[in-house]
Motif scaffolding. Sequence first.
Motif: not given
Length: 157
Positions: A84-106
């Motif tokens: 949340i902090t990185a996207f609110e502060e618009s930190r260039p180069g910040f990246s993240v991956a996530d996976f939600m097992p209930d929906t099988r969405v990455a």
Amino acid sequence: MRFPALLPLALTLPLLGACAPLSAMLADRNANGAAPRRVGPLTVGQTWTVSGLVDGRAVTSTVNIRDLVNVPNGSGSVNARDQITAFEESRPGFSVADFMPDTRVARFRWVGESDGVSYTCRVTNAAASPLRGVLTYERSGKVIANGTCEALTSQTP
């Protein structure tokens, strides 16, 4: 037979082939002997290259999976507060991956170089190779355009 001591070895030799899957599983261990944590297509130690075409231009990001932690609805490579902090502060180069097992969405998300710009590659078939999905281009939290994306693992532990 001239070498009776070799008979037991000759009889057990074909059984050693059954150990191959076990040895392969044991080879994928970290320094502590434990297998790297895995959630859906994400494994600690991986590096993903995510690229796509949106709004008439090509974009690319690299997402490193240094850890997998619990986040709302699943697991992510960075905790929810830091995301949340990185996207609110618009930190260039910040990246993240996530996976939600209930929906099988990455999802692979990153902050762009321009202020307030971010991208999300949402993959609904996390079992495919390569992963393909919808790329969303946002500016200041508003969707500007959608395109297509692809995520490939370029390094596996």
